[in-house]
Write a protein that holds these residues in place. Structure first.
Motif, mmCIF file in Angstrom:
data_model
loop_
_atom_site.group_PDB
_atom_site.id
_atom_site.type_symbol
_atom_site.label_atom_id
_atom_site.label_comp_id
_atom_site.label_asym_id
_atom_site.label_seq_id
_atom_site.Cartn_x
_atom_site.Cartn_y
_atom_site.Cartn_z
ATOM 1 N N GLU A 191 -4.194 11.883 -9.692
ATOM 2 C CA GLU A 191 -4.928 10.660 -10.004
ATOM 3 C C GLU A 191 -4.162 9.390 -9.646
ATOM 4 N N TRP A 192 -3.102 9.531 -8.885
ATOM 5 C CA TRP A 192 -2.338 8.341 -8.501
ATOM 6 C C TRP A 192 -2.052 8.422 -7.013
ATOM 7 N N GLY A 193 -1.136 7.615 -6.541
ATOM 8 C CA GLY A 193 -0.734 7.604 -5.146
ATOM 9 C C GLY A 193 0.544 6.810 -5.025
ATOM 10 N N LEU A 194 0.545 5.802 -4.152
ATOM 11 C CA LEU A 194 1.681 4.894 -4.029
ATOM 12 C C LEU A 194 1.210 3.496 -4.402
ATOM 13 N N ASP A 195 1.756 2.956 -5.478
ATOM 14 C CA ASP A 195 1.365 1.628 -5.941
ATOM 15 C C ASP A 195 2.274 0.566 -5.346
ATOM 16 N N HIS A 196 2.079 -0.692 -5.773
ATOM 17 C CA HIS A 196 2.853 -1.757 -5.122
ATOM 18 C C HIS A 196 4.283 -1.862 -5.659
ATOM 19 N N GLY A 197 4.650 -0.921 -6.528
ATOM 20 C CA GLY A 197 6.053 -0.752 -6.844
ATOM 21 C C GLY A 197 6.736 0.186 -5.879
ATOM 22 N N ALA A 198 5.943 0.818 -5.007
ATOM 23 C CA ALA A 198 6.485 1.809 -4.068
ATOM 24 C C ALA A 198 6.271 1.421 -2.607
ATOM 25 N N TRP A 199 5.002 1.315 -2.163
ATOM 26 C CA TRP A 199 4.781 1.194 -0.720
ATOM 27 C C TRP A 199 5.296 -0.104 -0.095
ATOM 28 N N PRO A 200 5.269 -1.277 -0.754
ATOM 29 C CA PRO A 200 5.839 -2.455 -0.086
ATOM 30 C C PRO A 200 7.336 -2.314 0.179
ATOM 31 N N MET A 201 8.022 -1.631 -0.718
ATOM 32 C CA MET A 201 9.443 -1.364 -0.518
ATOM 33 C C MET A 201 9.654 -0.281 0.542
ATOM 34 N N LEU A 202 8.854 0.784 0.469
ATOM 35 C CA LEU A 202 9.003 1.902 1.395
ATOM 36 C C LEU A 202 8.658 1.528 2.827
ATOM 37 N N MET A 203 7.746 0.595 3.016
ATOM 38 C CA MET A 203 7.346 0.250 4.375
ATOM 39 C C MET A 203 8.464 -0.451 5.143
ATOM 40 N N HIS A 204 9.482 -0.903 4.428
ATOM 41 C CA HIS A 204 10.660 -1.465 5.088
ATOM 42 C C HIS A 204 11.823 -0.474 5.067
ATOM 43 N N LEU A 205 11.931 0.287 3.992
ATOM 44 C CA LEU A 205 12.991 1.295 3.904
ATOM 45 C C LEU A 205 12.764 2.410 4.930
ATOM 46 N N PHE A 206 11.523 2.887 5.005
ATOM 47 C CA PHE A 206 11.153 3.944 5.953
ATOM 48 C C PHE A 206 9.898 3.504 6.706
ATOM 49 N N PRO A 207 10.030 2.553 7.623
ATOM 50 C CA PRO A 207 8.853 1.945 8.265
ATOM 51 C C PRO A 207 8.000 2.917 9.065
ATOM 52 N N GLU A 208 8.564 4.022 9.532
ATOM 53 C CA GLU A 208 7.787 5.002 10.294
ATOM 54 C C GLU A 208 7.030 5.968 9.389
ATOM 55 N N ALA A 209 7.190 5.820 8.084
ATOM 56 C CA ALA A 209 6.540 6.698 7.107
ATOM 57 C C ALA A 209 6.807 8.166 7.425
ATOM 58 N N ASN A 210 8.017 8.446 7.878
ATOM 59 C CA ASN A 210 8.392 9.800 8.280
ATOM 60 C C ASN A 210 9.083 10.593 7.183
ATOM 61 N N ILE A 211 9.211 10.001 5.987
ATOM 62 C CA ILE A 211 9.803 10.686 4.837
ATOM 63 C C ILE A 211 8.700 10.957 3.817
ATOM 64 N N SER A 226 14.684 -3.526 -6.308
ATOM 65 C CA SER A 226 13.506 -4.353 -6.539
ATOM 66 C C SER A 226 12.444 -3.953 -5.525
ATOM 67 N N HIS A 227 11.187 -4.204 -5.834
ATOM 68 C CA HIS A 227 10.139 -4.010 -4.833
ATOM 69 C C HIS A 227 9.555 -5.340 -4.400
ATOM 70 N N GLY A 228 10.255 -6.426 -4.766
ATOM 71 C CA GLY A 228 9.849 -7.743 -4.327
ATOM 72 C C GLY A 228 8.618 -8.263 -5.060
ATOM 73 N N SER A 229 8.252 -9.479 -4.746
ATOM 74 C CA SER A 229 7.049 -10.089 -5.293
ATOM 75 C C SER A 229 5.849 -9.735 -4.426
ATOM 76 N N PRO A 230 4.665 -9.503 -5.027
ATOM 77 C CA PRO A 230 3.484 -9.251 -4.195
ATOM 78 C C PRO A 230 3.231 -10.354 -3.169
ATOM 79 N N MET A 231 3.653 -11.571 -3.485
ATOM 80 C CA MET A 231 3.448 -12.678 -2.563
ATOM 81 C C MET A 231 4.163 -12.474 -1.233
ATOM 82 N N ASP A 232 5.186 -11.629 -1.228
ATOM 83 C CA ASP A 232 5.986 -11.425 -0.024
ATOM 84 C C ASP A 232 5.510 -10.253 0.834
ATOM 85 N N ILE A 233 4.458 -9.570 0.406
ATOM 86 C CA ILE A 233 4.007 -8.371 1.116
ATOM 87 C C ILE A 233 3.682 -8.625 2.591
#
Length: 298
Positions: free
Chosen positions: A140-160, A42-49
């Motif tokens: 034409e894309w990047g990282l949407d809220h199905g990706a970065w809210p989850m990734l910022m906890h999975l890989f908080p240093e953004a080193n991947i 899951s990538h959680g609810s936007p409310m939890d960002i």
């Protein structure tokens, strides 16, 4: 912090081929001694960002998992199949520097101040598009809220380094499962593939609850979640592929395909000997949702 009752005001969140065999992913990436696992999360609810991992148990589970993955594996890059990049056809993002996309609307200012600066993996993304001709390259894309809210906890240093592959919204469920199978060789090249969605995702029913200020589940979510878990545990992937007809609650749980079909990529990447471990099974923060998340093959 946004009151949960206010969430109903912004329910208009944007969710805005023949496959070739992927036999040789890239000669430039050596085969590793240990095969990379696969995630469905899951990538959680936007409310939890804005919430920290100390405030949100689901975020903490991702944080702990990310630490273990980087300790145990040489993660070269992550490929995210997000529920929030829906297209006609399948595309892969080849940007060297990822744009952070705030694809939700009407939230307080603090929701747009959260930042996650991740590098892309253009060489790997381009190779995927070359070997699978039905996948087209795009910037034409990047990282949407199905990706970065989850990734910022999975890989908080953004080193991947990370890149996304889109969902063909109009394709049959079997297309997504078969495409997942075509990507298996990436697991031997240090690429962590992540399906990011929700096994239960019904915004209309969630909104009906919010209008009364009621955040409790309907009850049927528990029954459907248990059924899904049973199909995964017994490797009855055909029932999950045919989710719209194989269970009476299938269409209720997933009235649109966007959040459900990411799981089909993860299941398609599964080998018969892979163990499946659920790293989060807690009750979701809002009704008519699921946050069941699992790790394949580690």
């Amino acid at each position: 912090m946004m009151d949960r009752k206010e969430f109903m005001q912004i329910l208009g969140i944007t969710a805005a081929g023949t496959l070739s065999s992927l036999k040789a992913f890239s000669d430039t990436l050596p085969v590793q001694g240990r095969r990379m696992p696969v995630l469905f999360t899951s990538h959680g609810s936007p409310m939890d960002i804005p919430l920290s991992k100390e405030e949100r148990p689901f975020w903490k589970s991702l944080y702990d998992l990310g630490k273990e993955l980087q300790k145990s594996f040489d993660v070269k890059a992550a490929l995210v199949v997000s529920a929030h990049w829906c297209t006609r056809g399948t595309y892969v993002n080849i940007l060297p520097e990822q744009k952070q996309i705030y694809d939700y609307y009407g939230f307080p200012e603090e929701y747009y101040k959260v930042q996650y600066h991740a590098k892309g993996a253009p060489d790997i993304a381009k190779e995927v598009a070359q070997v699978v001709p039905s996948i087209k390259e795009t910037t034409e894309w990047g990282l949407d809220h199905g990706a970065w809210p989850m990734l910022m906890h999975l890989f908080p240093e953004a080193n991947i380094p990370v890149f996304q592959m889109s969902l063909d919204y109009h394709a049959a469920p079997s297309y997504h499962y078969e495409l997942g199978k075509q990507l298996k060789s990436l697991r031997d090249k240090g690429v962590l593939i992540i399906g990011s969605g929700s096994l239960i995702h019904n915004l209309q029913l969630a909104g009906q609850k919010f209008r009364t200020g009621d955040m409790t589940p309907y009850g049927w979510e528990t029954d459907y979640d248990a059924w899904i878990k049973q199909q995964i545990d017994t490797r009855d992937f055909n029932s999950i592929i045919n989710y719209e007809s194989s269970h009476k609650l299938g269409k209720l749980a997933a009235p649109t395909p966007d959040h459900f079909v990411p799981v089909l990529y993860s299941l398609g990447l599964t080998d018969s000997k892979d163990e499946i471990k659920y790293f989060y099974e807690g009750q979701p923060s809002i009704p008519a949702f699921s946050e069941r998340s699992f790790l394949i093959g580690a």
